[in-house]
Design a protein around this motif. Sequence first.
Motif, PDB file in Angstrom:
ATOM      1  N   GLU A   7      -3.946   7.499  -8.618  1.00 30.32           N
ATOM      2  CA  GLU A   7      -4.082   6.910  -9.960  1.00 30.32           C
ATOM      3  C   GLU A   7      -4.996   7.763 -10.839  1.00 30.32           C
ATOM      4  OE1 GLU A   7      -3.138   2.213  -8.926  1.00 30.32           O
ATOM      5  OE2 GLU A   7      -5.220   2.913  -8.838  1.00 30.32           O
TER       6      GLU A   7
ATOM      7  N   ASP B  53      -4.649  -0.058   5.673  1.00 37.36           N
ATOM      8  CA  ASP B  53      -5.090  -0.454   4.332  1.00 37.36           C
ATOM      9  C   ASP B  53      -6.229   0.395   3.756  1.00 37.36           C
ATOM     10  OD1 ASP B  53      -3.207  -2.407   4.224  1.00 37.36           O
ATOM     11  OD2 ASP B  53      -4.531  -4.029   4.864  1.00 37.36           O
ATOM     12  N   ALA B  54      -7.265   0.628   4.578  1.00 38.35           N
ATOM     13  CA  ALA B  54      -8.458   1.284   4.017  1.00 38.35           C
ATOM     14  C   ALA B  54      -8.169   2.709   3.526  1.00 38.35           C
ATOM     15  CB  ALA B  54      -9.593   1.275   5.047  1.00 38.35           C
TER      16      ALA B  54
ATOM     17  N   SER C 247       3.079   3.307   3.531  1.00 36.75           N
ATOM     18  CA  SER C 247       2.884   2.148   4.400  1.00 36.75           C
ATOM     19  C   SER C 247       3.291   2.415   5.845  1.00 36.75           C
ATOM     20  CB  SER C 247       3.669   0.955   3.861  1.00 36.75           C
ATOM     21  OG  SER C 247       5.046   1.252   3.843  1.00 36.75           O
TER      22      SER C 247
ATOM     23  N   ARG D 205       0.842  -1.200   0.000  1.00 39.98           N
ATOM     24  CA  ARG D 205       0.000   0.000   0.000  1.00 39.98           C
ATOM     25  C   ARG D 205       0.875   1.246   0.000  1.00 39.98           C
ATOM     26  NH1 ARG D 205      -0.154  -2.008   5.405  1.00 39.98           N
ATOM     27  NH2 ARG D 205       0.755  -0.460   6.808  1.00 39.98           N
TER      28      ARG D 205
ATOM     29  N   TYR E 150     -12.335   9.720   4.878  1.00 38.66           N
ATOM     30  CA  TYR E 150     -12.107   8.595   5.785  1.00 38.66           C
ATOM     31  C   TYR E 150     -11.652   9.144   7.123  1.00 38.66           C
ATOM     32  CZ  TYR E 150      -9.919   4.488   7.861  1.00 38.66           C
ATOM     33  OH  TYR E 150      -9.570   3.472   8.720  1.00 38.66           O
TER      34      TYR E 150
ATOM     35  N   ARG F  42      -4.632   5.713  -2.839  1.00 37.06           N
ATOM     36  CA  ARG F  42      -4.089   5.097  -4.058  1.00 37.06           C
ATOM     37  C   ARG F  42      -4.960   5.412  -5.265  1.00 37.06           C
ATOM     38  NH1 ARG F  42      -2.542  -1.218  -5.291  1.00 37.06           N
ATOM     39  NH2 ARG F  42      -1.918  -0.811  -7.421  1.00 37.06           N
ATOM     40  N   ARG F  43      -6.281   5.253  -5.068  1.00 41.42           N
ATOM     41  CA  ARG F  43      -7.203   5.521  -6.180  1.00 41.42           C
ATOM     42  C   ARG F  43      -7.083   6.980  -6.629  1.00 41.42           C
ATOM     43  NH1 ARG F  43     -11.988   3.982  -3.859  1.00 41.42           N
ATOM     44  NH2 ARG F  43     -12.613   6.141  -3.578  1.00 41.42           N
TER      45      ARG F  43
ATOM     46  N   ALA G 115      -5.304   3.926   2.780  1.00 43.85           N
ATOM     47  CA  ALA G 115      -4.291   3.835   1.726  1.00 43.85           C
ATOM     48  C   ALA G 115      -4.945   3.502   0.388  1.00 43.85           C
ATOM     49  CB  ALA G 115      -3.239   2.785   2.085  1.00 43.85           C
ATOM     50  N   ALA G 116      -6.007   2.687   0.429  1.00 44.33           N
ATOM     51  CA  ALA G 116      -6.696   2.325  -0.817  1.00 44.33           C
ATOM     52  C   ALA G 116      -7.371   3.555  -1.431  1.00 44.33           C
ATOM     53  CB  ALA G 116      -7.723   1.229  -0.545  1.00 44.33           C
ATOM     54  N   ILE G 117      -7.962   4.401  -0.572  1.00 50.59           N
ATOM     55  CA  ILE G 117      -8.610   5.628  -1.074  1.00 50.59           C
ATOM     56  C   ILE G 117      -7.560   6.550  -1.696  1.00 50.59           C
ATOM     57  CG2 ILE G 117      -9.876   7.715  -0.408  1.00 50.59           C
ATOM     58  CD1 ILE G 117     -11.203   6.038   1.819  1.00 50.59           C
TER      59      ILE G 117
END
Lengths: 423, 147
Positions: free
Chosen positions: A195, A184-185, A179, A176, A348, A191-192, A187-189
Amino acid sequence: MKHVIIGNSAAAIGCVEGIRRASRTDDIVLVAAEPHHTYSRPLISYLMAGKTDRTKIRYRPENFYRANGVQAKLGRRALGIDPAGKIVTLDGGETIAYDNVLVATGSDPLIFPAEGLDQVENVRTFTTLDDAEALLRSVTAETRVFVVGAGLIGLKCAEGLRAITEHITVCDLAPRVLSSILEDAPAAILRRHLEENGIVLKLGTSVSSFARAGAACTATLRTGETVPFDQLVYAAGVRPNTALVKDAGGDVNRGILVDTLCRTSLPDVYAAGDCTESPDACSGERKVMALLPNAYLQGETAGITMAGATAPTLPLLPMNAIGFFGLHLLCAGVYDGERTEHTDGQNYRSFYTRDNTLRGYILLGRVERAGIYTALIRGRTPLDALDFAALRDQPGLIAFAGPVRAEILRNQDNQRKREAAAP
Amino acid sequence: MKKIYVREEWCLGCHLCEYYCANANLGGGNMAKALKGRPVHPRIRVEDDGKISFAVACRHCDEPLCRKGCIAGAISVADGVVCIDREKCVGCYTCILSCPYGAVLPAEDGHAVQKCELCIQTAGGSPACAEHCPNRAIVFEEGGASA
């Protein structure tokens, strides 16, 4: 008294200002390897993006050294400290006698060896003004940039470069982004969001080899994928610069070991900032907390102490404020204890509580007034004395009991005293 | 030095201070004309849960964590007033992370922060919020004696 400060960033400047709070007359000599006026290192990514410039990036006004009676020796390297003779030796053999010395030498980026790395030209790191200016000279709209490391430095570098080129790939061994500070949660937001803003991310993998054909290079990842690039940036961690203290016989672990007044194990030798390891007020563990606010606070504390006055010692916390393409992330403390989290997919927030205290939090997106949470962590405020459920949803002083709130609003110093009193 | 102090028991929760603050920071003038139909971004904020209300603005701390933590060196203290240099601020929000009062706020454009500077640049050193509070729930005085 004569104080020698080795370094010229947040901890060093904090030390100058700390000394001057206690004494207008003590002599201060500041020695720094970089030739530049003090500048803000975290702003180099904003320089890439055109959001600051060579003048505005200065950490203090142009007349700072003169106004504070500092003899600045810029572009000079300190080679050694003799704690018995109380002498600092500079390049060229010059020696400076001191009563107290502060080591604020920061950290240097790491470049891990990889097969074929020696074939890659212009390998850059991203921690200094010179690094940023070198990238500004070499990167154009056509340049394909490959950044090794999706931590704070790597991602800010990627964001800054995105203003120049569309072709940016970032790789990290961790699964992620960020890090070390994100779960994780969130980090996923993030990351999107990265991108969506054109950053290509290769996570959970690392470079197995580099190869070069003409001017173009290729990185082969452990997944077997290949990433063609023209410019490589290493942002895969830093190493605290501890040599001056270590060579003088002082106690060093990963960083220079200091106490809450920034004293090292050597008499009259102090250290502050990214080169040090100090107790984290949350976990009690010794950590390198390489963050600018902590560096300043440590430097200031060292300076006041060096000048013979009593310094307020604020407990130091891991804490970060960082944003990418308009999405802000604020987090502080440690992520242990009971977690409550809320997300709507874009924003978040999570909170970590243990033993009736707030231990840490992560806010992504909606971050207003987050310092109220930071103060709860720093002050170890008992949560049963306030309406924490309301506070989680909406940070505000209204969550405190009336008399406490009245105290807070009347006199800011009480907050400081509470913080200073925390063990 | 004189600072803004709030007297919670006198606050009516009318939010007029927010409008006067926003207007002062837009350069003063006719408030209805200046603010009509646009969202306001005041530097003082009223907290209100229906029962209790009070205003919060920068406390101009003696030991300002916002200034100490500012990564850009954009926050300074001039004659006791904690000020932000908008030109230097890059909007990283470290000050928002640091301020125990939640008194530093994102600026309207999101690229910098803003906070109460006691109207030193705007209303000539007389804070508009205190001047116009209809119930004297906000006062500008030494040491918060009557707060």
